[in-house]
Design a protein around this motif. Structure first.
Motif, PDB file in Angstrom:
ATOM      1  N   CYS A 190       0.809  -1.231   0.000  1.00 25.30           N
ATOM      2  CA  CYS A 190       0.000   0.000   0.000  1.00 25.30           C
ATOM      3  C   CYS A 190       0.837   1.272   0.000  1.00 25.30           C
ATOM      4  CB  CYS A 190      -0.943  -0.004   1.199  1.00 25.30           C
ATOM      5  SG  CYS A 190      -2.375  -1.103   0.986  1.00 25.30           S
ATOM      6  N   LYS A 191       1.987   1.250   0.633  1.00 30.63           N
ATOM      7  CA  LYS A 191       2.778   2.476   0.726  1.00 30.63           C
ATOM      8  C   LYS A 191       3.247   2.972  -0.644  1.00 30.63           C
ATOM      9  CE  LYS A 191       7.202   0.154   1.620  1.00 30.63           C
ATOM     10  NZ  LYS A 191       8.331   0.019   2.582  1.00 30.63           N
ATOM     11  N   ASN A 192       3.256   2.088  -1.638  1.00 29.75           N
ATOM     12  CA  ASN A 192       3.689   2.469  -2.984  1.00 29.75           C
ATOM     13  C   ASN A 192       2.540   2.618  -3.970  1.00 29.75           C
ATOM     14  OD1 ASN A 192       6.543   2.546  -2.488  1.00 29.75           O
ATOM     15  ND2 ASN A 192       6.515   0.296  -2.390  1.00 29.75           N
ATOM     16  N   THR A 197      -5.967   6.217 -10.386  1.00 34.39           N
ATOM     17  CA  THR A 197      -6.808   5.589 -11.412  1.00 34.39           C
ATOM     18  C   THR A 197      -6.836   4.070 -11.267  1.00 34.39           C
ATOM     19  OG1 THR A 197      -5.028   5.348 -13.051  1.00 34.39           O
ATOM     20  CG2 THR A 197      -6.207   7.455 -13.001  1.00 34.39           C
ATOM     21  N   LYS A 198      -6.144   3.525 -10.268  1.00 39.18           N
ATOM     22  CA  LYS A 198      -6.079   2.085 -10.070  1.00 39.18           C
ATOM     23  C   LYS A 198      -6.900   1.641  -8.864  1.00 39.18           C
ATOM     24  CE  LYS A 198      -3.085   1.642 -13.437  1.00 39.18           C
ATOM     25  NZ  LYS A 198      -3.493   1.041 -14.728  1.00 39.18           N
ATOM     26  N   PRO A 199      -7.570   0.481  -8.960  1.00 35.15           N
ATOM     27  CA  PRO A 199      -8.358  -0.028  -7.830  1.00 35.15           C
ATOM     28  C   PRO A 199      -7.522  -0.198  -6.560  1.00 35.15           C
ATOM     29  CG  PRO A 199      -8.898  -1.232  -9.828  1.00 35.15           C
ATOM     30  CD  PRO A 199      -7.706  -0.386 -10.162  1.00 35.15           C
ATOM     31  N   SER A 200      -6.259  -0.586  -6.709  1.00 40.62           N
ATOM     32  CA  SER A 200      -5.413  -0.823  -5.542  1.00 40.62           C
ATOM     33  C   SER A 200      -5.222   0.440  -4.702  1.00 40.62           C
ATOM     34  CB  SER A 200      -4.052  -1.372  -5.976  1.00 40.62           C
ATOM     35  OG  SER A 200      -3.428  -0.495  -6.905  1.00 40.62           O
ATOM     36  N   TYR A 201      -5.166   1.603  -5.355  1.00 39.15           N
ATOM     37  CA  TYR A 201      -5.007   2.872  -4.632  1.00 39.15           C
ATOM     38  C   TYR A 201      -6.166   3.053  -3.664  1.00 39.15           C
ATOM     39  CZ  TYR A 201      -4.953   7.921  -3.755  1.00 39.15           C
ATOM     40  OH  TYR A 201      -4.957   9.150  -3.144  1.00 39.15           O
ATOM     41  N   TRP A 202      -7.382   2.825  -4.144  1.00 39.90           N
ATOM     42  CA  TRP A 202      -8.566   3.056  -3.325  1.00 39.90           C
ATOM     43  C   TRP A 202      -8.766   1.946  -2.298  1.00 39.90           C
ATOM     44  CZ3 TRP A 202     -10.384   7.759  -3.519  1.00 39.90           C
ATOM     45  CH2 TRP A 202     -10.074   8.523  -4.634  1.00 39.90           C
ATOM     46  N   SER A 203      -8.420   0.719  -2.648  1.00 39.36           N
ATOM     47  CA  SER A 203      -8.521  -0.369  -1.678  1.00 39.36           C
ATOM     48  C   SER A 203      -7.598  -0.119  -0.491  1.00 39.36           C
ATOM     49  CB  SER A 203      -8.155  -1.706  -2.338  1.00 39.36           C
ATOM     50  OG  SER A 203      -9.118  -2.076  -3.298  1.00 39.36           O
ATOM     51  N   CYS A 204      -6.397   0.397  -0.776  1.00 36.57           N
ATOM     52  CA  CYS A 204      -5.437   0.682   0.290  1.00 36.57           C
ATOM     53  C   CYS A 204      -5.898   1.838   1.175  1.00 36.57           C
ATOM     54  CB  CYS A 204      -4.063   1.008  -0.307  1.00 36.57           C
ATOM     55  SG  CYS A 204      -3.124  -0.433  -0.853  1.00 36.57           S
ATOM     56  N   LYS A 216     -17.944   1.431  10.060  1.00 35.40           N
ATOM     57  CA  LYS A 216     -17.652   1.885  11.407  1.00 35.40           C
ATOM     58  C   LYS A 216     -16.150   1.775  11.696  1.00 35.40           C
ATOM     59  CE  LYS A 216     -22.202   0.700  13.272  1.00 35.40           C
ATOM     60  NZ  LYS A 216     -22.933  -0.083  14.284  1.00 35.40           N
ATOM     61  N   SER A 217     -15.504   2.923  11.702  1.00 34.03           N
ATOM     62  CA  SER A 217     -14.079   2.935  11.984  1.00 34.03           C
ATOM     63  C   SER A 217     -13.605   4.353  12.253  1.00 34.03           C
ATOM     64  CB  SER A 217     -13.283   2.365  10.795  1.00 34.03           C
ATOM     65  OG  SER A 217     -11.899   2.505  11.011  1.00 34.03           O
ATOM     66  N   SER A 218     -12.622   4.481  13.163  1.00 35.98           N
ATOM     67  CA  SER A 218     -12.009   5.778  13.427  1.00 35.98           C
ATOM     68  C   SER A 218     -10.585   5.795  12.903  1.00 35.98           C
ATOM     69  CB  SER A 218     -11.991   6.052  14.947  1.00 35.98           C
ATOM     70  OG  SER A 218     -11.266   5.047  15.622  1.00 35.98           O
ATOM     71  N   PHE A 219     -10.183   4.696  12.267  1.00 32.17           N
ATOM     72  CA  PHE A 219      -8.840   4.580  11.709  1.00 32.17           C
ATOM     73  C   PHE A 219      -8.790   5.288  10.369  1.00 32.17           C
ATOM     74  CE2 PHE A 219      -5.575   2.306   9.232  1.00 32.17           C
ATOM     75  CZ  PHE A 219      -4.492   2.459  10.078  1.00 32.17           C
ATOM     76  N   SER A 220      -7.736   6.096  10.129  1.00 31.48           N
ATOM     77  CA  SER A 220      -7.712   6.906   8.905  1.00 31.48           C
ATOM     78  C   SER A 220      -6.468   6.731   8.046  1.00 31.48           C
ATOM     79  CB  SER A 220      -7.840   8.394   9.270  1.00 31.48           C
ATOM     80  OG  SER A 220      -6.741   8.784  10.098  1.00 31.48           O
ATOM     81  N   GLY A 221      -5.630   5.753   8.381  1.00 27.30           N
ATOM     82  CA  GLY A 221      -4.412   5.567   7.606  1.00 27.30           C
ATOM     83  C   GLY A 221      -4.565   4.508   6.535  1.00 27.30           C
ATOM     84  N   PHE A 222      -3.423   3.892   6.155  1.00 27.20           N
ATOM     85  CA  PHE A 222      -3.495   2.753   5.245  1.00 27.20           C
ATOM     86  C   PHE A 222      -4.107   1.581   6.007  1.00 27.20           C
ATOM     87  CE2 PHE A 222       0.265   4.857   3.176  1.00 27.20           C
ATOM     88  CZ  PHE A 222      -0.423   5.204   2.038  1.00 27.20           C
ATOM     89  N   TRP A 223      -4.277   0.474   5.325  1.00 22.07           N
ATOM     90  CA  TRP A 223      -4.835  -0.713   5.986  1.00 22.07           C
ATOM     91  C   TRP A 223      -3.926  -1.206   7.097  1.00 22.07           C
ATOM     92  CZ3 TRP A 223      -8.969  -4.091   5.756  1.00 22.07           C
ATOM     93  CH2 TRP A 223     -10.019  -3.662   4.920  1.00 22.07           C
TER      94      TRP A 223
END
Length: 223
Positions: A190-192, A197-204, A216-223
């Motif tokens: 995810c860090k890279n 425009t890629k699905p991986s960007y949004w999934s991460c 329901k989540s208060s976490f706001s970083g990467f996975w």
């Protein structure tokens, strides 16, 4: 904001020495904890800002949620002003705005064949601009549920609007499980992932949009 005001602003900003430490109480000068634009008023006051940028500061709105027509002078001026202030750590922005300010030249200008042109701005062809004016442009960069997969989002790709579907339908997002988040981030590197425009960007970045997607989540970083 007119050109004279912008020049005066940049001159004043550049005369302000860089900060060594953050004591402004903004919640983190890297901007990662901010939902929108915040101003370090220990360095400058709100009245130095244009009306447009001041609106974002007062309402804590990200720069990406501005209402100006894409590519208009007001649109470019807002990013130019924000860039000048951001480089001196006078304003702090969220991660999406930070990526644009650090990884693109949006708001800057350059010379091309003797003509001053905006940089970092994929321009639409004239026919595409006319067509865009005839129909409502979908919200850019705001994920929603549904589509061919679990979620989808509209992004700009080389001047055109593109729909990106992501997330496996039927699978639960384990955002609140630290172990699952770390495993996902490592597995998908995810860090890279920086191509919007890629699905991986949004999934991460799914946790960042949890509230928007009803998760329901208060976490706001990467996975």
């Amino acid at each position: 904001m007119n050109k004279t005001h912008l020049k005066q602003l940049i001159k004043e900003v550049l005369s302000t020495p860089p900060k060594e430490k953050c004591d402004c109480g903004c919640g983190g000068c890297d901007g990662s904890s901010n939902s929108g634009v915040t101003l370090n008023e220990s360095l400058v006051k709100k009245d130095i800002l244009s009306e447009n940028l001041r609106y974002h500061v007062v309402n804590k709105l990200p720069l990406t949620e501005n209402t100006f027509r894409y590519g208009s002078q007001s649109f470019l001026n807002l990013w130019a002003e924000a860039r000048a202030l951001y480089l001196r750590e006078i304003i702090h922005v969220n991660d999406d705005d930070k990526e644009i300010l650090e990884e693109t030249d949006l708001g800057n200008y350059g010379m091309y064949e003797g003509v001053r042109v905006p940089l970092g701005l994929p321009m639409l062809e004239e026919e595409e601009l006319e067509e865009a004016d005839k129909k409502k442009t979908p919200p850019i960069g705001k994920p929603k549920r549904g589509g061919s997969k679990k979620f989808y989002v509209y992004v700009r790709d080389k001047g055109k609007v593109k729909k990106v579907s992501f997330g496996q339908a039927g699978m639960s997002a384990k955002i609140n499980d630290p172990k699952a988040r770390r495993a996902f981030a490592a597995r998908h590197d995810c860090k890279n992932k920086k191509d919007r425009t890629k699905p991986s960007y949004w999934s991460c970045r799914l946790p960042r949009y949890a509230k928007l997607l009803g998760l329901k989540s208060s976490f706001s970083g990467f996975w």
